[in-house]
Design a protein around this motif. Structure first.
Motif, mmCIF file in Angstrom:
data_model
loop_
_atom_site.group_PDB
_atom_site.id
_atom_site.type_symbol
_atom_site.label_atom_id
_atom_site.label_comp_id
_atom_site.label_asym_id
_atom_site.label_seq_id
_atom_site.Cartn_x
_atom_site.Cartn_y
_atom_site.Cartn_z
ATOM 1 N N THR A 112 0.856 -1.180 0.000
ATOM 2 C CA THR A 112 0.000 0.000 0.000
ATOM 3 C C THR A 112 0.894 1.233 0.000
ATOM 4 O OG1 THR A 112 -1.637 -1.205 1.260
ATOM 5 C CG2 THR A 112 -1.828 1.195 1.252
ATOM 6 N N PRO A 113 0.569 2.267 -0.788
ATOM 7 C CA PRO A 113 1.439 3.444 -0.836
ATOM 8 C C PRO A 113 1.438 4.199 0.487
ATOM 9 C CG PRO A 113 -0.601 3.816 -2.052
ATOM 10 C CD PRO A 113 -0.568 2.354 -1.708
ATOM 11 N N GLN A 114 2.416 5.084 0.638
ATOM 12 C CA GLN A 114 2.518 5.910 1.828
ATOM 13 C C GLN A 114 1.298 6.823 1.918
ATOM 14 O OE1 GLN A 114 4.535 5.532 4.196
ATOM 15 N NE2 GLN A 114 6.695 5.640 3.659
ATOM 16 N N PRO A 115 0.976 7.300 3.141
ATOM 17 C CA PRO A 115 -0.189 8.181 3.293
ATOM 18 C C PRO A 115 -0.069 9.441 2.452
ATOM 19 C CG PRO A 115 0.604 7.422 5.428
ATOM 20 C CD PRO A 115 1.620 7.009 4.421
ATOM 21 N N THR A 116 -1.201 9.930 1.984
ATOM 22 C CA THR A 116 -1.276 11.169 1.215
ATOM 23 C C THR A 116 -2.302 12.084 1.869
ATOM 24 O OG1 THR A 116 -2.950 10.271 -0.280
ATOM 25 C CG2 THR A 116 -0.635 9.948 -0.900
ATOM 26 N N LEU A 117 -2.554 13.225 1.238
ATOM 27 C CA LEU A 117 -3.504 14.181 1.802
ATOM 28 C C LEU A 117 -4.923 13.641 1.790
ATOM 29 C CD1 LEU A 117 -2.104 17.524 0.332
ATOM 30 C CD2 LEU A 117 -1.831 16.610 2.639
ATOM 31 N N VAL A 124 3.526 16.915 4.392
ATOM 32 C CA VAL A 124 2.438 17.657 5.030
ATOM 33 C C VAL A 124 1.646 16.743 5.966
ATOM 34 C CG1 VAL A 124 0.324 18.951 4.597
ATOM 35 C CG2 VAL A 124 2.307 19.292 3.111
ATOM 36 N N TYR A 125 1.385 15.526 5.501
ATOM 37 C CA TYR A 125 0.628 14.569 6.312
ATOM 38 C C TYR A 125 1.361 14.269 7.616
ATOM 39 C CZ TYR A 125 -1.741 10.220 7.646
ATOM 40 O OH TYR A 125 -2.426 9.249 8.326
ATOM 41 N N ARG A 126 2.666 13.976 7.535
ATOM 42 C CA ARG A 126 3.415 13.606 8.731
ATOM 43 C C ARG A 126 3.538 14.771 9.710
ATOM 44 N NH1 ARG A 126 2.776 8.317 8.996
ATOM 45 N NH2 ARG A 126 4.037 7.108 7.503
ATOM 46 N N VAL A 127 3.666 15.988 9.198
ATOM 47 C CA VAL A 127 3.766 17.146 10.097
ATOM 48 C C VAL A 127 2.451 17.339 10.846
ATOM 49 C CG1 VAL A 127 3.981 19.657 10.162
ATOM 50 C CG2 VAL A 127 5.589 18.309 8.823
ATOM 51 N N ILE A 128 1.342 17.255 10.133
ATOM 52 C CA ILE A 128 0.038 17.377 10.797
ATOM 53 C C ILE A 128 -0.157 16.228 11.787
ATOM 54 C CG2 ILE A 128 -2.447 17.321 10.408
ATOM 55 C CD1 ILE A 128 -1.970 18.746 7.748
ATOM 56 N N GLN A 129 0.227 15.029 11.392
ATOM 57 C CA GLN A 129 0.090 13.873 12.279
ATOM 58 C C GLN A 129 0.901 14.067 13.553
ATOM 59 O OE1 GLN A 129 2.175 10.213 11.208
ATOM 60 N NE2 GLN A 129 0.268 9.070 11.516
ATOM 61 N N GLU A 130 2.136 14.536 13.403
ATOM 62 C CA GLU A 130 2.991 14.728 14.580
ATOM 63 C C GLU A 130 2.440 15.824 15.484
ATOM 64 O OE1 GLU A 130 6.045 14.279 17.283
ATOM 65 O OE2 GLU A 130 5.446 12.985 15.613
ATOM 66 N N ALA A 131 1.940 16.906 14.889
ATOM 67 C CA ALA A 131 1.391 17.997 15.686
ATOM 68 C C ALA A 131 0.171 17.535 16.483
ATOM 69 C CB ALA A 131 1.035 19.171 14.785
ATOM 70 N N LEU A 132 -0.738 16.793 15.850
ATOM 71 C CA LEU A 132 -1.913 16.298 16.553
ATOM 72 C C LEU A 132 -1.540 15.265 17.612
ATOM 73 C CD1 LEU A 132 -4.427 15.943 13.574
ATOM 74 C CD2 LEU A 132 -4.308 17.780 15.273
ATOM 75 N N THR A 133 -0.558 14.425 17.300
ATOM 76 C CA THR A 133 -0.112 13.430 18.277
ATOM 77 C C THR A 133 0.445 14.104 19.523
ATOM 78 O OG1 THR A 133 0.405 11.873 16.511
ATOM 79 C CG2 THR A 133 1.438 11.482 18.647
ATOM 80 N N ASN A 134 1.253 15.150 19.348
ATOM 81 C CA ASN A 134 1.797 15.868 20.503
ATOM 82 C C ASN A 134 0.691 16.531 21.311
ATOM 83 O OD1 ASN A 134 4.436 15.154 19.958
ATOM 84 N ND2 ASN A 134 4.840 16.972 18.714
#
Length: 429
Positions: free
Chosen positions: A293-298, A333-343
């Motif tokens: 499966t491809p990496q996550p996208t927007l 963009v996905y990983r930055v948003i994911q990291e921000a929400l995770t924190n």
């Protein structure tokens, strides 16, 4: 370009050695072994060669062969024996101290010419000339040639035998030949040493590049593992805490939390499995290609946000423009948003809300801002961590596209944390 040329040249040498005839390869192996032994035990070869020529000089003396070419046969035997040894024994130092060896032979060569003994052993000086050309600066050849030519001129003057050219010209030609051979061998040796040095440097450079590539790959894997495990565990933790509080009053809400935990866990396992499959594929290039499966996208942002909301963090989104980003930028963009929400999930208290604002511009430029209203854990004074792998990972991803990332508390009087990402327009390569 120089490295490419050196690599190609080293490859050509390797291919030539690999395609050589068996007999040639056998001779090369023997030659390498002999050189290696001589390098470890140089005195053995020196003793053998010097002993050979000393024996030849003594045979010439005891056998009376020197009488066939002597200009004066009345020289005493002790003188001939002394000259034979004096012209041959100094060869023992011809490799380590060729100039000193030639200077040691010179007096005996001069006496040999003055007395008219004309021993053939005086030609051994040419062997020393060869080593001077091989191991010493070229300026030493001038005085060496003069030192050898002088006895020939003395021989022609004291014991002439026809034209003087008959004694001097052959000596000069012999010196030229010995010098040419020495220079040729020296040039070939220096060329071989240069190739070997280039091969060594290329091997070192190759190892360094491999180490750098391995370090970069480890950093990439660490970022992916951090993003996958950190986010999903934070969501699972939030769901578990919510389910625990709801278990006593609302069993249905607790069941929904358990179902969400299962869904999030399966998603995390799937992402980890895909990452491990990719690593296994890189380590085994000839293995069969799995369906990955491809990496996550927007397009996966909605699923991410829904998971965060299910964990108890209300999230609002605002989008400006139409996304038209390549997969690499979408993943960043996905990983930055994911990291921000995770924190935000990990480091804020109850009642916190989060907001995401996305602005898509022309030519792949994008701006993403994630803010929250958390007041942080009691006594910490912050809503987000200042260490760990999260922020460095986000900055590394952003730097790949020449972007900027700002992360810090929101300005007073606002409360909470703000993460701001900007990726500039794509440049044409």
């Amino acid at each position: 370009m120089d490295n490419v040329d050196e690599a190609r040249q080293a490859d050509r040498v390797t291919q030539e050695q690999a395609t050589a005839e068996p007999l040639t390869q056998h001779v090369q192996r023997i030659s390498r072994r002999v050189r290696a032994f001589d390098h470890r035990h140089p005195l053995v070869w020196d003793l053998h060669l010097t002993g050979f020529w000393v024996t030849a000089a003594l045979i010439d003396y005891y056998g009376g062969g020197w009488l066939n070419v002597a200009r004066d046969r009345d020289n005493p035997g002790w003188l001939i024996l002394t000259l034979s040894l004096g012209l041959s024994v100094p060869l023992l130092r011809r490799r380590t101290h060729p100039s000193a060896a030639l200077l040691a032979i010179a007096p005996f060569a001069l006496v040999n010419a003055w007395t008219g003994a004309a021993l053939q052993a005086f030609l051994l000086q040419l062997l020393v000339v060869f080593h001077i050309a091989l191991r010493r600066p070229s300026r030493n050849l001038w005085w060496a040639a003069a030192l050898i030519t002088t006895p020939a001129a003395v021989m022609a003057a004291r014991h002439p035998q026809g034209s003087p050219d008959r004694d001097i010209v052959p000596v000069l030609m012999s010196i030229a030949v010995a010098t040419a051979i020495g220079i040729t061998v020296r040039t070939r040796r220096e060329h071989t040493e240069a190739l070997e040095d280039r091969a060594r440097r290329l091997e070192i450079e190759r190892d360094q590049q491999a180490q750098l590539a391995a370090a970069a790959e480890r950093a990439r894997i660490a970022r992916e593992m951090h993003d996958i495990i950190g986010h999903n565990l934070s969501v699972i933790t939030g769901l578990a805490d919510g389910g625990q509080y709801a278990a006593a009053k609302s069993p249905e809400r607790a069941a929904q939390a358990l179902q969400a935990i299962g869904t999030t866990s399966r998603q995390a396992l799937g992402e980890l499995r895909r990452l491990l499959d990719v690593l296994r594929e890189e380590n085994h290039p000839h293995a069969s290609h799995p369906e990955l499966t491809p990496q996550p996208t927007l397009t996966d942002l909605d699923q991410l946000i829904n998971g965060v909301r299910a964990a108890g963090l209300p999230v609002t989104t605002t989008i400006h423009g139409t996304p038209s980003l390549p997969p690499g930028r979408q993943l960043t963009v996905y990983r930055v948003i994911q990291e921000a929400l995770t924190n935000t999930l990990k480091h804020t208290g109850p009642g916190t809300t989060a907001a995401i604002e996305l602005s898509y511009e022309d030519k792949g430029a994008v701006t993403a801002t994630v803010t929250d209203t958390g007041s942080g854990a009691p006594g910490t004074g912050t809503t987000q961590p200042t260490g760990g792998r999260g922020l460095p990972g986000m900055r590394e991803r952003t730097a790949l596209y020449g972007g900027t990332l700002e992360a810090g508390p929101r300005p007073h009087p606002e409360q909470g944390w703000r993460v701001h990402l900007h990726l500039p327009e794509e440049t044409q390569q």
